[in-house]
Motif scaffolding. Structure first.
Motif, PDB file in Angstrom:
ATOM      1  N   GLU A 432       0.839  -1.203   0.000  1.00 31.12           N
ATOM      2  CA  GLU A 432       0.000   0.000   0.000  1.00 31.12           C
ATOM      3  C   GLU A 432       0.876   1.257   0.000  1.00 31.12           C
ATOM      4  N   VAL A 433       0.543   2.206  -0.890  1.00 31.11           N
ATOM      5  CA  VAL A 433       1.345   3.428  -1.052  1.00 31.11           C
ATOM      6  C   VAL A 433       1.459   4.186   0.263  1.00 31.11           C
ATOM      7  N   GLU A 434       0.320   4.309   0.968  1.00 34.12           N
ATOM      8  CA  GLU A 434       0.347   5.078   2.227  1.00 34.12           C
ATOM      9  C   GLU A 434       1.324   4.460   3.219  1.00 34.12           C
ATOM     10  N   VAL A 435       1.403   3.132   3.207  1.00 31.76           N
ATOM     11  CA  VAL A 435       2.311   2.461   4.148  1.00 31.76           C
ATOM     12  C   VAL A 435       3.757   2.743   3.754  1.00 31.76           C
ATOM     13  N   GLU A 436       4.032   2.766   2.448  1.00 31.38           N
ATOM     14  CA  GLU A 436       5.404   3.082   2.002  1.00 31.38           C
ATOM     15  C   GLU A 436       5.763   4.513   2.397  1.00 31.38           C
ATOM     16  N   LYS A 437       4.808   5.431   2.225  1.00 31.14           N
ATOM     17  CA  LYS A 437       5.082   6.815   2.626  1.00 31.14           C
ATOM     18  C   LYS A 437       5.368   6.874   4.130  1.00 31.14           C
ATOM     19  N   ASP A 438       4.645   6.046   4.867  1.00 31.20           N
ATOM     20  CA  ASP A 438       4.819   6.015   6.322  1.00 31.20           C
ATOM     21  C   ASP A 438       6.209   5.478   6.691  1.00 31.20           C
ATOM     22  N   VAL A 439       6.666   4.470   5.984  1.00 32.62           N
ATOM     23  CA  VAL A 439       8.009   3.923   6.252  1.00 32.62           C
ATOM     24  C   VAL A 439       9.046   5.015   6.023  1.00 32.62           C
ATOM     25  N   LYS A 440       8.858   5.801   4.947  1.00 34.19           N
ATOM     26  CA  LYS A 440       9.805   6.881   4.642  1.00 34.19           C
ATOM     27  C   LYS A 440       9.802   7.904   5.774  1.00 34.19           C
ATOM     28  N   ALA A 441       8.585   8.238   6.226  1.00 32.57           N
ATOM     29  CA  ALA A 441       8.468   9.265   7.266  1.00 32.57           C
ATOM     30  C   ALA A 441       9.114   8.781   8.565  1.00 32.57           C
ATOM     31  N   ARG A 442       8.890   7.495   8.881  1.00 33.33           N
ATOM     32  CA  ARG A 442       9.389   6.967  10.152  1.00 33.33           C
ATOM     33  C   ARG A 442      10.894   6.719  10.133  1.00 33.33           C
ATOM     34  N   THR A 443      11.490   6.669   8.938  1.00 28.19           N
ATOM     35  CA  THR A 443      12.936   6.381   8.898  1.00 28.19           C
ATOM     36  C   THR A 443      13.746   7.600   8.451  1.00 28.19           C
ATOM     37  N   LYS A 444      13.083   8.770   8.393  1.00 28.13           N
ATOM     38  CA  LYS A 444      13.804   9.984   7.973  1.00 28.13           C
ATOM     39  C   LYS A 444      14.966  10.250   8.921  1.00 28.13           C
ATOM     40  N   GLY A 445      16.056  10.719   8.382  1.00 28.54           N
ATOM     41  CA  GLY A 445      17.216  11.046   9.226  1.00 28.54           C
ATOM     42  C   GLY A 445      18.324  11.549   8.329  1.00 28.54           C
ATOM     43  N   GLU A 446      19.477  11.917   8.918  1.00 30.22           N
ATOM     44  CA  GLU A 446      20.509  12.550   8.084  1.00 30.22           C
ATOM     45  C   GLU A 446      21.110  11.548   7.108  1.00 30.22           C
ATOM     46  N   MET A 447      20.913  10.257   7.354  1.00 28.04           N
ATOM     47  CA  MET A 447      21.431   9.268   6.405  1.00 28.04           C
ATOM     48  C   MET A 447      20.470   9.082   5.237  1.00 28.04           C
TER      49      MET A 447
END
Ligand code: 87F
Length: 485
Positions: A432-447
């Motif tokens: 699901e696209v929303e879940v992928e967007k959520d993974v991106k949001a939850r793993t955001k960081g300087e890396m």
């Protein structure tokens, strides 16, 4: 010159920038994001081009050349296709002192350049399939950190653009081309890749689906898109009115594909195989596969040594092996060893007085450093065998290193831990696209955030009741995730 000042495992970014210059592949240019591709890299591009061009000719795909310049009206024809990319489009606004009436775009890709003419040329089903390719440069004025071969504002590529009467023909070609891209990486560059499908979020927005070969750089723990083969569906034939009269006399829309690989392939090869002595070229893509070095000793039969070096180059060249000798008398043998190791030449042959006397040569492998004495009598077969072994062991070693970076997970906590260990993560996903967007949001960081890399064509079995690692919903497919270039 001296060796590298950065170590691959300590300062990867600096090591990479230095090794492509010291290996004489790249010269930095005074416009940021632009690089000079020197002969040592151009010869690699040409070897791949020769292979790929021959293969697409077997598929009855024809080469052509469309203009570099795109009129604005046509470029902006497809809003959602262009919106995300608009900031990268470079524009010509002046000629000499005077402003152009209308600015002209420089092609970032050629769909909008070519497809108005596809519409004009395709009338009946006999005009299909129309299969064209062009070898050219494209410009994308990106601002994220420029890296030679990997991310540059201008790069070389081939772009194939094909049109078919049926979806099944398009689907088949997408995978035929993807197999060629796998071969470029695995058979030529000795780099293991994973064939897969991009997610809805990561695919080319203008297309129906995107297939990809994904590579991985163990030193940075980042995935990298190696090449793409898109099925465009009928999106562009709707936009550009690419219709044909089918056998039943009805007006039908063409089914299209577009596919590309770029000079990025060279950068991936350098990153995967290079070491602290410099480049390591797989023999299949080395224009110089064997470098012959004379090792004169005082006045011991120097001419005899030079003659033996020439004869060795002759014999190997006649057998189709890329061989050269380095006779420069202003450099020592030791200096030459380092120089050609820096350039990554797969095999060195040294000929000194002892070798001459024993009618043999001393071969040294670049990948392992192994030294092998070869009798001159069986030189060609032995060199061919060694080059074959170098090619194979480079691939096997790279595959082992890549596989060691793959982690299969089932839960979010396992995912986050594996991400922290710079892995390429195989996880069951609900797609699901929303879940992928959520993974991106939850793993955001300087890396940088994690993203989906691809869903492998070879899908492991999903046991009944398996849930998505990120959402807990029923899992639909196994997908590779990770940070990427
Ligand atoms: O990958 C391929 C394969 C070759 C032909 N083009 C497709 C899709 C290109 C996607 N893309 C990528 N960057 C862009 C940048 C500016 C404008 C448009 C684009 C754009 O359409």
């Amino acid at each position: 010159g001296l060796g590298l000042s950065f170590k691959k495992d300590e300062n990867f970014g600096e090591w990479y920038s230095e090794v492509v210059v010291s290996g004489e592949m790249i010269e930095y240019y005074d416009i940021s994001g632009c690089y000079i591709i020197r002969p040592w890299a151009m010869s690699i591009w040409e070897i791949m081009q020769t292979f790929f061009d021959a293969e697409i000719k077997k598929m009855k795909i024809k080469n052509c050349y469309f203009p570099l310049f795109v009129s604005p009206g046509v470029l902006e024809k497809e809003k959602d296709h262009i919106e995300g990319f608009a900031p990268e489009v470079a524009w010509v606004t002046k000629s000499g002192q005077s402003d152009l009436e209308v600015p002209i775009a420089i092609r970032p890709t050629s769909e909008t350049v070519m497809y108005p003419y596809y519409s004009k040329w395709i009338r009946g089903h006999r005009d299909l399939p129309l299969k064209l390719n062009q070898w050219c440069n494209v410009v994308r004025w990106e601002f994220s950190n420029p890296t030679p071969f990997i991310r540059s504002r201008e790069f070389l590529w081939q772009e194939g653009h094909t049109a078919f009467a049926t979806k099944s023909e398009a689907d088949t070609e997408v995978l035929d081309i993807l197999e060629l891209y796998r071969r470029i990486y695995e058979e030529f560059m000795a780099v293991p890749v994973i064939k897969g499908k991009k997610s809805e979020l990561e695919k080319f927005a203008g297309g129906l689906y995107t297939t990809t070969v994904e590579a991985f750089v163990p030193n940075t723990g980042r995935g990298i898109q190696g090449a793409t083969s898109h099925c465009l569906g009928q999106n562009f034939s709707n936009m550009f009115d690419i219709t044909f009269e089918n056998e039943k006399g009805e007006k039908a829309k063409a089914w299209q594909n577009s596919w590309a690989y770029t000079t990025r392939t060279i950068g991936v090869m350098v990153m995967v195989h290079g070491d602290d002595k410099g480049l390591v070229l797989p023999p299949k893509v080395a224009s110089v596969q064997v470098i012959v070095i004379p090792v004169p000793y005082k006045d011991a039969d120097t001419q005899g040594i030079f003659d033996a070096c020439n004869a060795t180059v002759e014999t190997l060249s006649e057998a189709g092996i890329g061989a050269e000798a380095d006779f420069r008398d202003n450099y020592s043998p030791g200096w030459k060893y380092s120089h050609w190791e820096m350039k990554g030449v797969p095999l060195r042959i040294e000929i000194g007085p002892k070798d001459l006397a024993n009618n043999q040569v001393r071969a040294v492998r670049r990948d392992s450093g192994a030294k092998i004495d070869l009798p001159r009598a069986s030189l060609v077969e032995q060199v061919k065998e060694i080059l074959y072994k170098i090619q194979e062991s480079l691939f096997e070693a790279a595959k082992q290193r890549r596989d060691a970076c793959i982690q299969t997970v089932k839960t979010w906590d396992e995912f986050v831990e594996a991400l922290g260990q710079r892995k390429m993560i195989l996880a069951p996903w609900c797609d699901e696209v929303e879940v992928e967007k959520d993974v991106k949001a939850r793993t955001k960081g300087e890396m940088g955030a994690a993203k989906s890399l691809c869903s492998p064509m070879e899908q492991p079995e999903i046991p009944e009741g398996t849930i998505c690692f990120a959402s807990g919903k029923p899992a639909k497919k196994w997908t590779y995730w990770g940070r990427s270039y």
